[in-house]
Write a protein that holds these residues in place. Sequence first.
Motif, PDB file in Angstrom:
ATOM      1  N   GLY A 495       0.818  -1.206   0.000  1.00  0.00           N
ATOM      2  CA  GLY A 495       0.000   0.000   0.000  1.00  0.00           C
ATOM      3  C   GLY A 495       0.851   1.256   0.000  1.00  0.00           C
ATOM      4  N   LEU A 496       1.942   1.249   0.751  1.00  0.00           N
ATOM      5  CA  LEU A 496       2.844   2.398   0.783  1.00  0.00           C
ATOM      6  C   LEU A 496       3.455   2.662  -0.585  1.00  0.00           C
ATOM      7  N   ARG A 497       3.890   1.597  -1.228  1.00  0.00           N
ATOM      8  CA  ARG A 497       4.505   1.779  -2.554  1.00  0.00           C
ATOM      9  C   ARG A 497       3.518   2.411  -3.535  1.00  0.00           C
ATOM     10  N   ALA A 498       2.267   1.975  -3.464  1.00  0.00           N
ATOM     11  CA  ALA A 498       1.244   2.554  -4.353  1.00  0.00           C
ATOM     12  C   ALA A 498       1.032   4.025  -4.003  1.00  0.00           C
ATOM     13  N   ALA A 499       0.989   4.354  -2.718  1.00  0.00           N
ATOM     14  CA  ALA A 499       0.782   5.740  -2.286  1.00  0.00           C
ATOM     15  C   ALA A 499       1.970   6.605  -2.695  1.00  0.00           C
ATOM     16  N   ALA A 503       1.851   9.816  -5.123  1.00  0.00           N
ATOM     17  CA  ALA A 503       2.339  11.118  -4.658  1.00  0.00           C
ATOM     18  C   ALA A 503       3.409  11.661  -5.582  1.00  0.00           C
ATOM     19  N   GLN A 504       4.275  10.773  -6.078  1.00  0.00           N
ATOM     20  CA  GLN A 504       5.326  11.218  -7.004  1.00  0.00           C
ATOM     21  C   GLN A 504       4.701  11.736  -8.301  1.00  0.00           C
ATOM     22  N   GLU A 505       3.668  11.082  -8.757  1.00  0.00           N
ATOM     23  CA  GLU A 505       2.991  11.514  -9.980  1.00  0.00           C
ATOM     24  C   GLU A 505       2.327  12.878  -9.778  1.00  0.00           C
ATOM     25  N   GLU A 506       1.680  13.051  -8.641  1.00  0.00           N
ATOM     26  CA  GLU A 506       1.037  14.332  -8.350  1.00  0.00           C
ATOM     27  C   GLU A 506       2.077  15.446  -8.241  1.00  0.00           C
ATOM     28  N   LEU A 550       8.562  12.124   1.471  1.00  0.00           N
ATOM     29  CA  LEU A 550       9.709  11.630   2.241  1.00  0.00           C
ATOM     30  C   LEU A 550       9.229  10.828   3.452  1.00  0.00           C
ATOM     31  N   ARG A 551       8.149  11.290   4.094  1.00  0.00           N
ATOM     32  CA  ARG A 551       7.625  10.536   5.238  1.00  0.00           C
ATOM     33  C   ARG A 551       7.208   9.137   4.825  1.00  0.00           C
ATOM     34  N   MET A 552       6.521   9.035   3.660  1.00  0.00           N
ATOM     35  CA  MET A 552       6.101   7.710   3.187  1.00  0.00           C
ATOM     36  C   MET A 552       7.302   6.861   2.790  1.00  0.00           C
ATOM     37  N   GLU A 553       8.277   7.481   2.159  1.00  0.00           N
ATOM     38  CA  GLU A 553       9.488   6.727   1.777  1.00  0.00           C
ATOM     39  C   GLU A 553      10.257   6.271   3.019  1.00  0.00           C
ATOM     40  N   SER A 554      10.291   7.118   4.033  1.00  0.00           N
ATOM     41  CA  SER A 554      10.947   6.735   5.285  1.00  0.00           C
ATOM     42  C   SER A 554      10.187   5.593   5.963  1.00  0.00           C
ATOM     43  N   GLU A 555       8.869   5.675   5.908  1.00  0.00           N
ATOM     44  CA  GLU A 555       8.058   4.606   6.488  1.00  0.00           C
ATOM     45  C   GLU A 555       8.315   3.288   5.748  1.00  0.00           C
ATOM     46  N   LEU A 556       8.429   3.374   4.406  1.00  0.00           N
ATOM     47  CA  LEU A 556       8.720   2.170   3.632  1.00  0.00           C
ATOM     48  C   LEU A 556      10.100   1.619   3.979  1.00  0.00           C
ATOM     49  N   ALA A 557      11.087   2.512   4.117  1.00  0.00           N
ATOM     50  CA  ALA A 557      12.434   2.067   4.496  1.00  0.00           C
ATOM     51  C   ALA A 557      12.419   1.444   5.888  1.00  0.00           C
TER      52      ALA A 557
END
Length: 810
Positions: A495-499, A503-506, A550-557
Amino acid sequence: MKAQALTYAEQYAAQEEAQRSKGDGRSSIHYPALFLFLGDKVASAIGPVLDGCERKWDNAGGIMALHAASAGSEQAGDGSQSQPEYAGSRNRAQAEGSRRERVLGMALPETAGRDPRTVRQDLYHEFHEDSRFLSGMNRSLRRLSNSIADYGRLYSSFDVIHLSIITRVDDPLNVLLPEVALLARAVLSQSFKSVQTDLYALINEREQGDNFGYSSSVGLAFLRELDGMQQSDYTLSAPLLVTEDGLSIPVAHGPSALFDLVYLLSDKNERGMMSPHGMDDNYEIIAHISLLKNRVRPATDTATGHGGYNNMTFKSGIRGSSGRQGYASAGFSAVRRPNRQIALAVLYHAFHYLAAKLQEGGAASLRERQALLGLSADSLRERAAALLPDEAGIEEMTGLMSHGRPSYSELKPLSLREAETLLFGDGGQAYFRSNFAEVSARRVADTDPAREWAAVLAAQEKAVPPLTFYQLAEWTAEQPVGGSVLHALRQHMAGLRAAIASAQEELEQLYAESVERQPFQRVPLLDKRTVRNFIHYLFAQVYSRKYELLRMESELALCLRYDAALEQLHAESKAKVQTMEALEEELHSLALASIGRTSETVDQNIMEYYRNVTEEVMRDIEARRGPGIFFSDRFLGSVSELLRQGGAVVAERLIELCRRELLAAEAFALPFEEELLRRANVAAAYDNREIVSREELFKRLYRSLEDEACINVRLFEYTQEHRHEEKYFFGDSSSEFLRYAFGADETTRIYRLGFVHEQRRSGIEKLNLMGGFHLEDLLYYRNGKVYYETYATSGYRLHGIAEEQLPELR
């Protein structure tokens, strides 16, 4: 671990035997006893024979032993104390010191390095030609006689001494048997009115191996000589007594048989089967016969009317109609509490019980599991947000120095990305990367889920019910069955990867929009103010989105680190589960192997009965001391921590638990017969089998004892002139079983039955005596005769005396 478990079982068996035998009333011998072991090959018999005596005789502390062996062996000397290597299976370390004081050595000619073709003849000649041997033997025997006198207070009478000579038929040193026996008797006769001399000739057929031909010929040579010694007209005269001045005094014997009785004992029984106990049963037989012939008869024997052994009756019984004295043999069996098997069964069942407790755990839901490990969606989001610097720091980016001072009219037709580049180049991105992205990455890298979980899991392991590696292995499995937190985490990561992609597209779409169309405040005539407003808008809109991205990417990491930690936790937990399974299988195999595949009464239902007993004892401990007590530091402690140190450490702690807490319980202290009856009936309640009655159990036990006490020598039954049998039970003659045994087959019995009354709880023993056969009745004699004749005609000198002095080969 296997070695640990077997050692524990042996130690428990030895301890139980010692403790239970303390409650057994032991017999006493009437006259002093001396065991003379002749030859190098009987060294291994010394320990077991003396052990058997010490176990059975109350006054065994005065037993003396003499080992006549090669001059160069450890067991022989010039009469000084020897230190033989005892070969018993039990732990005798404590008794060894005192026993060494009572085992003396006596030097005979050296056997090592001699030509096997002439070794017996050479030994005979050297003995008679070298006066040192006779002098040393005289000194040894006199010292021995004096030592026996030191123990006089232990015996009822000093009129008679029982001399038991033990040798192997295939030992070349037994060529000196007549001289050794006659000298021993002569020296002892100076202190005792009578010397009763018996011979025990051991036949070890298992050890013949590749030398079966030569070994059989040597054995038969001895038996032929023995046949001559037992003739009623046998005589022997030789200057055997030697004074301290070297003067020789003749000693004469006969005409009569040299030995009162001769017992032939083999490791192959009457049915032709090798004994599973090797020669150990024969060592027990020697100790029991010695007791039977020399026992103090208590008043209870007469009171019970069961009668005891009479040596003259037995000798008369084994003499054939021709008047020719027959040979004797014996069989031995014992039914004792199977302590080794019990110890291993309890060890397995205790492990199985504790493993089941560890597997129970709590029925935690997926949500509860995630919450415990900090893996819920909210927890992960909050944790990731905490890893980023404060979002307010984006506002500070408005103070970045711009490249030149572009006017609004220059920025107006550009996209947001182009405008940012014109204003700051890559400075904005560099600042965000340095002050936000890199800081967040470092904080993610410093995250150590395993360390964070350690305290939580340690606390949960001590909870009731505990959270153990069994549950953790299930929680961290890839399969979603049962609510895997790893599976749920990976779903969250998807789900994070999709979000993140969205977000990157937006963000890219926003970057592509023109400055002119953005809703920020323009200030007419104040161009710089308008540009400043745009800069604030740019960072507020674009970099706030970058911050969220960045918050979502950090959460994924962060999730990836948790993912790796869960995989590691799963591997460790699964390894512990597999170690436990392997340990349980190993303990189960050891327990079953110790019991074997026998259906004998004494080994019946050990696993079933002691499963119930062990579980009851453990439940009682938990009821008294609280649930989870077995995983406290006083007992096992943390099984997970023990497993990190290895399966052997787990076994060590479990063994200590069994020894200290379980086997010491009252449930393991039942009298032998009661324990046997309970075991016989343990399965009745489960499959509605008919309950075994006490009488039926006694019938099985009686038959088992008789079958196991099969005579330890192989005969041609149809050639035996006369077979005389006597059978003796050793135990409490007032016990229910021995009362049953006395009545069994009473009307059809053709043998003499007797009891040696001993107040005992530890078990029952049976000694079967049989005699009346002659050497030619032995299968060993029949088979060996062929080899003997072949070797004799091939130049082998198998005798010390001349052929004409030997009896006819039958």
